[in-house]
Design a protein around this motif. Structure first.
Motif, PDB file in Angstrom:
ATOM      1  N   ILE A   1       1.702 -10.788  -1.445  1.00 54.35           N
ATOM      2  CA  ILE A   1       1.805 -11.749  -2.536  1.00 54.35           C
ATOM      3  C   ILE A   1       0.748 -11.390  -3.567  1.00 54.35           C
ATOM      4  O   ILE A   1      -0.440 -11.296  -3.239  1.00 54.35           O
ATOM      5  N   ILE A   2       1.190 -11.166  -4.793  1.00 50.00           N
ATOM      6  CA  ILE A   2       0.280 -10.790  -5.883  1.00 50.00           C
ATOM      7  C   ILE A   2       0.191 -11.938  -6.872  1.00 50.00           C
ATOM      8  O   ILE A   2       1.208 -12.454  -7.335  1.00 50.00           O
TER       9      ILE A   2
ATOM     10  N   MET B   1       4.202  -0.918   0.924  1.00 51.77           N
ATOM     11  CA  MET B   1       3.737  -0.223   2.109  1.00 51.77           C
ATOM     12  C   MET B   1       2.220  -0.402   2.104  1.00 51.77           C
ATOM     13  O   MET B   1       1.560  -0.037   1.123  1.00 51.77           O
ATOM     14  N   VAL B   2       1.680  -0.979   3.157  1.00 50.57           N
ATOM     15  CA  VAL B   2       0.268  -1.321   3.207  1.00 50.57           C
ATOM     16  C   VAL B   2      -0.426  -0.513   4.296  1.00 50.57           C
ATOM     17  O   VAL B   2       0.059  -0.443   5.429  1.00 50.57           O
ATOM     18  N   ALA B   3      -1.564   0.067   3.950  1.00 49.97           N
ATOM     19  CA  ALA B   3      -2.419   0.758   4.919  1.00 49.97           C
ATOM     20  C   ALA B   3      -3.778   0.077   4.878  1.00 49.97           C
ATOM     21  O   ALA B   3      -4.480   0.166   3.873  1.00 49.97           O
TER      22      ALA B   3
ATOM     23  N   THR C   1     -10.664  -1.644   1.584  1.00 51.03           N
ATOM     24  CA  THR C   1     -10.216  -2.000   2.927  1.00 51.03           C
ATOM     25  C   THR C   1      -8.707  -1.957   3.073  1.00 51.03           C
ATOM     26  O   THR C   1      -8.197  -2.094   4.169  1.00 51.03           O
ATOM     27  N   ALA C   2      -7.986  -1.805   1.954  1.00 49.36           N
ATOM     28  CA  ALA C   2      -6.522  -1.728   2.017  1.00 49.36           C
ATOM     29  C   ALA C   2      -5.998  -0.945   0.822  1.00 49.36           C
ATOM     30  O   ALA C   2      -6.555  -1.024  -0.266  1.00 49.36           O
TER      31      ALA C   2
ATOM     32  N   GLY D   1      -1.051  -9.798   6.872  1.00 50.92           N
ATOM     33  CA  GLY D   1      -1.742 -10.552   7.926  1.00 50.92           C
ATOM     34  C   GLY D   1      -2.351 -11.854   7.445  1.00 50.92           C
ATOM     35  O   GLY D   1      -2.927 -12.602   8.235  1.00 50.92           O
ATOM     36  N   GLY D   2      -2.267 -12.135   6.140  1.00 53.03           N
ATOM     37  CA  GLY D   2      -2.806 -13.378   5.599  1.00 53.03           C
ATOM     38  C   GLY D   2      -4.162 -13.234   4.925  1.00 53.03           C
ATOM     39  O   GLY D   2      -4.646 -14.161   4.295  1.00 53.03           O
ATOM     40  N   ARG D   3      -4.790 -12.061   5.053  1.00 52.99           N
ATOM     41  CA  ARG D   3      -6.092 -11.849   4.418  1.00 52.99           C
ATOM     42  C   ARG D   3      -5.929 -11.750   2.908  1.00 52.99           C
ATOM     43  O   ARG D   3      -4.999 -11.123   2.410  1.00 52.99           O
ATOM     44  N   ILE D   4      -6.827 -12.408   2.188  1.00 52.71           N
ATOM     45  CA  ILE D   4      -6.788 -12.378   0.716  1.00 52.71           C
ATOM     46  C   ILE D   4      -7.840 -11.396   0.219  1.00 52.71           C
ATOM     47  O   ILE D   4      -8.996 -11.427   0.655  1.00 52.71           O
TER      48      ILE D   4
END
Length: 104
Positions: free
Chosen positions: A13-14, A36-38, A55-56, A76-79
């Protein structure tokens, strides 16, 4: 040619950064984006010759609205927030176009 949708397995979510106000940063309405998230920690050198930690890293379609400082909610819900936004295009070449977002 855009990055194939079947590679964009995550949803983020942006909330696009809209500027600062007297009460702090302001953001546009949240938009869910296929990506695609790393989530990997890596060090980067910023334009001010300082070292920052990422971190991402996110790869998404080339037309997303995500200026630097945008607020991003990872799968994962981290902002987190966008540090560097790079648009990868290669007009006329058979390679996919995409947007890469480096997050704090």
């Amino acid at each position: 040619m855009n990055v194939p949708g079947w590679l964009l397995r995550h949803r983020v979510i942006i909330e696009p950064y809209a500027g600062d106000s007297a009460y702090g940063p302001t953001y546009g309405p949240p938009v869910e984006v296929a990506a695609m998230v790393a989530e990997k920690i890596r060090s980067l050198r910023s334009s001010g010759d300082t070292t920052v930690s990422s971190t991402a890293q996110i790869i998404a379609a080339p037309d997303i609205n995500c200026p630097p400082e945008s607020r991003i909610t990872l799968p994962g819900g981290r902002i987190t927030r966008a540090l560097i936004v790079s648009r990868h295009t290669a007009p006329g070449l058979p390679v996919p176009q995409s947007t890469e977002v480096i997050c704090e």
